[in-house]
Design a protein around this motif. Sequence first.
Motif, PDB file in Angstrom:
ATOM      1  N   GLY A 141       1.388 -43.591 -26.625  1.00  0.00           N
ATOM      2  CA  GLY A 141       2.433 -42.913 -25.851  1.00  0.00           C
ATOM      3  C   GLY A 141       3.090 -43.872 -24.867  1.00  0.00           C
ATOM      4  O   GLY A 141       3.008 -45.095 -25.030  1.00  0.00           O
ATOM      5  N   GLU A 142       3.691 -43.300 -23.835  1.00  0.00           N
ATOM      6  CA  GLU A 142       4.499 -44.103 -22.913  1.00  0.00           C
ATOM      7  C   GLU A 142       3.696 -44.570 -21.685  1.00  0.00           C
ATOM      8  O   GLU A 142       3.405 -45.749 -21.543  1.00  0.00           O
ATOM      9  CB  GLU A 142       5.691 -43.242 -22.495  1.00  0.00           C
ATOM     10  N   ALA A 143       3.318 -43.620 -20.853  1.00  0.00           N
ATOM     11  CA  ALA A 143       2.623 -43.950 -19.600  1.00  0.00           C
ATOM     12  C   ALA A 143       1.962 -42.679 -19.078  1.00  0.00           C
ATOM     13  O   ALA A 143       2.411 -41.578 -19.402  1.00  0.00           O
ATOM     14  CB  ALA A 143       3.628 -44.469 -18.571  1.00  0.00           C
ATOM     15  N   PRO A 144       0.929 -42.830 -18.266  1.00  0.00           N
ATOM     16  CA  PRO A 144       0.301 -41.624 -17.711  1.00  0.00           C
ATOM     17  C   PRO A 144       1.272 -40.841 -16.840  1.00  0.00           C
ATOM     18  O   PRO A 144       2.138 -41.435 -16.186  1.00  0.00           O
ATOM     19  CB  PRO A 144      -0.844 -42.181 -16.855  1.00  0.00           C
ATOM     20  N   GLY A 145       1.113 -39.530 -16.852  1.00  0.00           N
ATOM     21  CA  GLY A 145       1.853 -38.668 -15.928  1.00  0.00           C
ATOM     22  C   GLY A 145       0.904 -38.245 -14.808  1.00  0.00           C
ATOM     23  O   GLY A 145      -0.191 -38.821 -14.656  1.00  0.00           O
ATOM     24  N   GLU A 205      -2.644 -37.090 -15.994  1.00  0.00           N
ATOM     25  CA  GLU A 205      -3.416 -38.218 -16.532  1.00  0.00           C
ATOM     26  C   GLU A 205      -3.875 -39.127 -15.389  1.00  0.00           C
ATOM     27  O   GLU A 205      -5.004 -39.606 -15.375  1.00  0.00           O
ATOM     28  CB  GLU A 205      -2.561 -39.009 -17.528  1.00  0.00           C
ATOM     29  N   PRO A 261      -5.594 -40.221 -20.985  1.00  0.00           N
ATOM     30  CA  PRO A 261      -4.222 -40.026 -21.456  1.00  0.00           C
ATOM     31  C   PRO A 261      -4.019 -38.657 -22.110  1.00  0.00           C
ATOM     32  O   PRO A 261      -4.951 -38.086 -22.679  1.00  0.00           O
ATOM     33  CB  PRO A 261      -4.017 -41.146 -22.488  1.00  0.00           C
ATOM     34  N   PHE A 262      -2.816 -38.168 -22.020  1.00  0.00           N
ATOM     35  CA  PHE A 262      -2.384 -36.946 -22.704  1.00  0.00           C
ATOM     36  C   PHE A 262      -3.325 -35.754 -22.449  1.00  0.00           C
ATOM     37  O   PHE A 262      -3.926 -35.224 -23.373  1.00  0.00           O
ATOM     38  CB  PHE A 262      -2.227 -37.207 -24.218  1.00  0.00           C
ATOM     39  N   ASN A 264      -1.636 -45.467 -24.044  1.00  0.00           N
ATOM     40  CA  ASN A 264      -0.231 -45.587 -23.655  1.00  0.00           C
ATOM     41  C   ASN A 264       0.182 -47.045 -23.566  1.00  0.00           C
ATOM     42  O   ASN A 264      -0.673 -47.923 -23.439  1.00  0.00           O
ATOM     43  CB  ASN A 264      -0.026 -44.954 -22.275  1.00  0.00           C
ATOM     44  N   HIS A 311       8.178 -38.027 -28.916  1.00  0.00           N
ATOM     45  CA  HIS A 311       7.146 -37.874 -27.892  1.00  0.00           C
ATOM     46  C   HIS A 311       6.924 -36.374 -27.652  1.00  0.00           C
ATOM     47  O   HIS A 311       7.890 -35.603 -27.600  1.00  0.00           O
ATOM     48  CB  HIS A 311       7.633 -38.554 -26.604  1.00  0.00           C
TER      49      HIS A 311
HETATM   50  N1  URA Z   1       2.989 -38.907 -21.606  1.00  0.00           N
HETATM   51  C1  URA Z   1       2.581 -40.088 -22.092  1.00  0.00           C
HETATM   52  O1  URA Z   1       3.333 -40.849 -22.658  1.00  0.00           O
HETATM   53  N2  URA Z   1       1.313 -40.385 -21.939  1.00  0.00           N
HETATM   54  C2  URA Z   1       0.438 -39.601 -21.367  1.00  0.00           C
HETATM   55  O2  URA Z   1      -0.725 -39.972 -21.276  1.00  0.00           O
HETATM   56  C3  URA Z   1       0.895 -38.372 -20.882  1.00  0.00           C
HETATM   57  C4  URA Z   1       2.188 -38.048 -21.009  1.00  0.00           C
END
Ligand code: URA
Length: 243
Positions: A95-99, A102, A108-109, A135, A209
Amino acid sequence: MSPQHFRHEVADVVKKTRDFLEAQRQLGLDFLPGGPEMPEPEKPRSERELLLSGTLTLQATRQVLGECTRCKLHPHRTQIVFGVGNPQADLVFVGEAPGADEDAQGEPFVGRAGQLLTRMIEAIGLRREEVYICNVLKCRPPNNRTPESDEIASCEPFLIAQLKAIKPKLICALGGIAVSALLKAKTPLSKLRGKFHDYYGIPLLVTYHPAYLLRNPNEKKTAWQDLQLLQRDYTRLTGRPLR
Ligand code: URA
């Protein structure tokens, strides 16, 4: 000393050295300590070289990451979100990055997008624990803003090291940031999705995503078509049946 005498002395030293080395060779010593045949001491590697070498396990990669301060995101995070799942997974989701969720939980996710990803994984006949999820960035960007190129660049060797440690048979890139980090492609995601690309010999599927799918639920059908490609090729590529 006359030049002639000097030459004589040198020739004598050379002969004595040669005889000495020959005697050593016959005794089984075939190199001189410190000589050119001594094994070279290991050259210290740069961190990047080490991460890209493919010699690190997932755990060792995490240790190298440490309490990272390599980019400007570190003061904003609660904790690093490295990745979760099976270290020998056949399928890795990137994925992209923690929100916010997370960042709070260190996994993650796990927020709303994460719950959708879990349902997507289950829809193809796998369990979340069977795959690996990570991510591009390991730290949450402030207010969930889009990752910046310097942040991606400093985190990228860790993603590569994760993939080299896991050696998955399939990768699924979720959204534009994962796609551009992995494939270095500037092509819009809508043109890249729905097919496999090559990531250093590993088939890499591009899809939307889950957070985008939450905002655009009418695209879920399209994402499901993408996931069916994973489902179709999983058993052929891994030798493992799906449920
Ligand atoms: N979106 C992401 O790309 N990664 C995550 O871990 C949570 C949301």
